[in-house]
Design an enzyme around this catalytic site. Structure first.
Site, PDB file in Angstrom:
ATOM      1  N   SER A 175       1.160  22.019   9.270  1.00  0.00           N
ATOM      2  CA  SER A 175       1.150  20.769   8.501  1.00  0.00           C
ATOM      3  C   SER A 175       0.655  20.902   7.071  1.00  0.00           C
ATOM      4  O   SER A 175       0.732  19.924   6.319  1.00  0.00           O
ATOM      5  CB  SER A 175       0.298  19.721   9.217  1.00  0.00           C
ATOM      6  OG  SER A 175       0.954  19.272  10.357  1.00  0.00           O
TER       7      SER A 175
ATOM      8  N   LYS B 119       3.109  19.792   4.659  1.00  0.00           N
ATOM      9  CA  LYS B 119       3.346  18.370   4.372  1.00  0.00           C
ATOM     10  C   LYS B 119       2.878  17.991   2.966  1.00  0.00           C
ATOM     11  O   LYS B 119       3.440  17.101   2.326  1.00  0.00           O
ATOM     12  CB  LYS B 119       2.671  17.505   5.442  1.00  0.00           C
ATOM     13  CG  LYS B 119       3.279  17.673   6.843  1.00  0.00           C
ATOM     14  CD  LYS B 119       2.512  16.879   7.905  1.00  0.00           C
ATOM     15  CE  LYS B 119       3.226  16.748   9.237  1.00  0.00           C
ATOM     16  NZ  LYS B 119       3.032  17.770  10.212  1.00  0.00           N
TER      17      LYS B 119
ATOM     18  N   TYR C  94      12.283  20.275   9.385  1.00  0.00           N
ATOM     19  CA  TYR C  94      10.837  20.044   9.580  1.00  0.00           C
ATOM     20  C   TYR C  94      10.199  21.239  10.301  1.00  0.00           C
ATOM     21  O   TYR C  94       9.172  21.771   9.876  1.00  0.00           O
ATOM     22  CB  TYR C  94      10.638  18.743  10.365  1.00  0.00           C
ATOM     23  CG  TYR C  94       9.214  18.509  10.806  1.00  0.00           C
ATOM     24  CD1 TYR C  94       8.269  17.987   9.935  1.00  0.00           C
ATOM     25  CD2 TYR C  94       8.805  18.840  12.101  1.00  0.00           C
ATOM     26  CE1 TYR C  94       6.954  17.787  10.342  1.00  0.00           C
ATOM     27  CE2 TYR C  94       7.505  18.650  12.512  1.00  0.00           C
ATOM     28  CZ  TYR C  94       6.581  18.119  11.631  1.00  0.00           C
ATOM     29  OH  TYR C  94       5.274  17.940  12.028  1.00  0.00           O
TER      30      TYR C  94
ATOM     31  N   TYR D 110      -5.967  13.564   9.174  1.00  0.00           N
ATOM     32  CA  TYR D 110      -5.659  12.615  10.260  1.00  0.00           C
ATOM     33  C   TYR D 110      -6.851  11.716  10.572  1.00  0.00           C
ATOM     34  O   TYR D 110      -7.525  11.253   9.665  1.00  0.00           O
ATOM     35  CB  TYR D 110      -5.157  13.368  11.508  1.00  0.00           C
ATOM     36  CG  TYR D 110      -4.136  14.378  11.109  1.00  0.00           C
ATOM     37  CD1 TYR D 110      -2.924  13.961  10.583  1.00  0.00           C
ATOM     38  CD2 TYR D 110      -4.405  15.737  11.148  1.00  0.00           C
ATOM     39  CE1 TYR D 110      -1.994  14.870  10.145  1.00  0.00           C
ATOM     40  CE2 TYR D 110      -3.475  16.656  10.714  1.00  0.00           C
ATOM     41  CZ  TYR D 110      -2.275  16.208  10.219  1.00  0.00           C
ATOM     42  OH  TYR D 110      -1.365  17.109   9.775  1.00  0.00           O
TER      43      TYR D 110
ATOM     44  N   VAL E 291      -2.128  22.942  12.197  1.00  0.00           N
ATOM     45  CA  VAL E 291      -2.564  23.439  13.503  1.00  0.00           C
ATOM     46  C   VAL E 291      -2.464  24.969  13.633  1.00  0.00           C
ATOM     47  O   VAL E 291      -2.852  25.521  14.657  1.00  0.00           O
ATOM     48  CB  VAL E 291      -1.851  22.760  14.693  1.00  0.00           C
ATOM     49  CG1 VAL E 291      -2.225  21.294  14.796  1.00  0.00           C
ATOM     50  CG2 VAL E 291      -0.346  22.952  14.635  1.00  0.00           C
TER      51      VAL E 291
END
Ligand code: DON
Length: 303
Positions: A63, A66, A188, A239, A257
């Site tokens: 991530s 992102k 993705y 998050y 992760v």
């Protein structure tokens, strides 16, 4: 600042945390990773880079990609993205489905999986090849042409990607994806699979500390948009642990992760830390401890 001395002290402080936590067991290709790795790099705004431990060992950026996806879309498309994705913390897990139906297929922010799928969809429309455009960007900005996709991680995630598929199909049902769901999911997963070291990631993120100017001297984003990416990293980048991360570290940060975290000290440097043991919210245990130690030692938080 004597970065080498600071990093060595930070690594010693974080050492008892290395090996704690769990790997990302829901992605089989990452489940067996050795939890003993730890590396950290600092890329100063002057272009120099310093590291400690496994700072040149590639890992799965997951991530952390992102943050780059958001920057690439804002650079090409400006503010229109915000009609399709919000910029509020979710308070739910990065792969949660519950909010998405209540909020009519508009993800809370670009850093939860649903939001990143929308960003990927837009990047696909803008470039015709979302994952390759991100890879090219990361190779150029890190100065390392060997940065690459990891096909084993990408296919492992694709084979076990039911939850991301559920998020994507739900958003498609609300008309919030322009490209076919399988195309968006593929790009993705390929983006998440990119393999890079702390050195490469700290350099690639340098534009976030240099008001939008990349390592090659080109302007990637207006300073105004860098402020916005950093703000969303601070509030949403870790998050439902973003409050705790702000409390402990006090910097914009984006976790993955794979155990990596990219953090930004605006105007000074970009940091990347990696250690694969994750806490329950998916953030690297030793990575957060190291960033906490770094800002405590240097006083370089944004607060
Ligand atoms: O889609 C996923 O679940 C992973 N490829 C990325 C999740 C992730 O890295 C969340 N970060 N902490």
């Amino acid at each position: 600042m004597d970065y080498q001395a600071v990093l060595e002290e930070v690594a010693a402080t974080a050492a008892p945390q290395v090996g704690r936590g769990q790997p990302a067991g829901y992605i089989p290709a990452l489940a067996g990773v050795d939890l003993g790795g730890f590396g950290m790099a600092v890329a100063d705004v002057d272009g120099s880079v310093t590291g400690v431990g496994d700072w040149q060992v590639p890992f799965s950026i997951q991530s952390v990609s992102k943050a780059f996806g958001l920057a690439l879309v804002l650079a090409r498309d400006g503010e229109s993205l915000w009609g399709r994705v919000g910029r509020e913390p979710s308070g739910t897990a990065f792969n949660s489905l519950v909010q998405l139906e209540y909020e009519n297929g508009i993800p809370r922010n670009p850093f939860i999986n649903a939001g990143a799928l929308v960003v990927t969809d837009r990047l696909q429309s803008l470039t015709g090849d979302a994952s390759t455009s991100m890879l090219d960007f990361l190779c150029t900005q890190s100065g390392n042409p060997a940065v690459s996709f990891d096909p084993q991680v990408a296919s492992s995630e694709s084979e076990h990607g039911d939850r991301n598929a559920a998020l994507a199909y739900l958003m498609a049902s609300y008309g919030n994806l322009d490209n076919p769901v399988p195309t968006v999911l593929d790009h993705y997963f390929w983006q998440c699979s990119i393999s890079m070291s702390c050195r490469d990631l700290a350099l690639a993120g340098s534009f976030l500390a240099r008001q939008g100017v990349g390592t090659d001297g080109s302007r990637l984003l207006p300073a105004r948009d860098v402020k916005r990416v950093n703000a969303v990293m601070l509030t949403c980048g870790t998050y439902d642990a973003a409050g705790d991360f702000a409390y402990r570290v006090g910097l914009p940060g984006k976790s993955g992760v794979g155990g990596g975290i990219l953090a930004v000290v605006p105007g000074r440097c970009t940091l990347c830390v990696w250690s694969p043991g994750l806490d329950l919210r998916g953030n690297s245990v030793a990575g957060v401890a190291a960033l906490d130690a770094f800002t405590s030692l240097t006083g370089w938080s944004v607060f």
